[in-house]
Design a protein around this motif. Structure first.
Motif, PDB file in Angstrom:
ATOM      1  N   SER A  94      -0.342  -4.713   3.230  1.00 38.55           N
ATOM      2  CA  SER A  94      -0.260  -6.112   3.639  1.00 38.55           C
ATOM      3  C   SER A  94       0.624  -6.261   4.877  1.00 38.55           C
ATOM      4  O   SER A  94       1.468  -5.417   5.163  1.00 38.55           O
ATOM      5  N   PRO A  95       0.456  -7.372   5.615  1.00 41.35           N
ATOM      6  CA  PRO A  95       1.303  -7.599   6.786  1.00 41.35           C
ATOM      7  C   PRO A  95       2.793  -7.656   6.431  1.00 41.35           C
ATOM      8  O   PRO A  95       3.632  -7.170   7.191  1.00 41.35           O
ATOM      9  N   ALA A  96       3.106  -8.215   5.278  1.00 43.15           N
ATOM     10  CA  ALA A  96       4.516  -8.275   4.864  1.00 43.15           C
ATOM     11  C   ALA A  96       5.083  -6.872   4.638  1.00 43.15           C
ATOM     12  O   ALA A  96       6.226  -6.584   5.012  1.00 43.15           O
ATOM     13  N   GLN A  97       4.280  -5.992   4.055  1.00 41.83           N
ATOM     14  CA  GLN A  97       4.730  -4.610   3.861  1.00 41.83           C
ATOM     15  C   GLN A  97       4.948  -3.932   5.204  1.00 41.83           C
ATOM     16  O   GLN A  97       5.900  -3.172   5.377  1.00 41.83           O
ATOM     17  N   ARG A  98       4.064  -4.173   6.150  1.00 41.06           N
ATOM     18  CA  ARG A  98       4.205  -3.568   7.478  1.00 41.06           C
ATOM     19  C   ARG A  98       5.495  -4.026   8.149  1.00 41.06           C
ATOM     20  O   ARG A  98       6.221  -3.228   8.736  1.00 41.06           O
TER      21      ARG A  98
END
Length: 151
Positions: free
Chosen positions: A85-89
């Motif tokens: 996910s973008p948050a993980q990135r």
């Protein structure tokens, strides 16, 4: 507008190469000798249409040139970021910077060493939210990319 009949269609260099490969296979298994291979190769090189190319293979079984089959489209590789996910990135990118900034802050300002628990806590929260190994996803991506490039 009328369509050109299939035997009258012009052939490409790739079609000629395919025909030469097929002819080589016939010579390898002994259906034609080297002299006949030379004669037919010259005809393949001079051929301009599918009909002329087909005539060369009339008395031979498969394999024949692959002029009628469309080239398969190359398979697009999956995105290296698939499943992340973008948050993980964002967290995966910011966490190392946060550790470095915290250590620099401790050294330069003399803040107590307990301050290092801030990035450790954020890492623990991220692991709880996204599962174990979320901060190492960039390493997994690098390994996956090397595998794709190697083979």
């Amino acid at each position: 507008m009328s369509e050109v009949p299939s035997p009258r269609l012009r052939i490409s260099d790739q079609d000629r190469e395919s025909a030469l490969t097929a002819l080589g296979e016939h010579m390898t298994v002994g259906r034609i000798d080297i002299d006949e291979f030379g004669e037919r190769s010259a005809k393949i090189t001079a051929a301009k249409t599918r009909g002329e190319l087909a005539e060369i293979f009339l008395d031979l079984p498969e394999p024949h040139p692959l002029s009628d089959t469309p080239e398969p489209e190359p398979e697009k590789p999956a995105s290296p970021w698939a499943g992340i996910s973008p948050a993980q990135r964002v967290m995966g990118a910011l966490l190392p910077i946060l550790f470095i900034a915290t250590i620099a802050l401790i050294i330069t300002t003399g803040i107590t060493w307990w301050f290092i628990l801030v990035p450790i806590g954020i890492s623990a929260v991220g692991e709880g939210i996204w599962g174990k190994g979320w901060e190492n996803s960039h390493k997994k991506l690098g390994t996956q990319r090397r595998r794709e490039l190697d083979g």
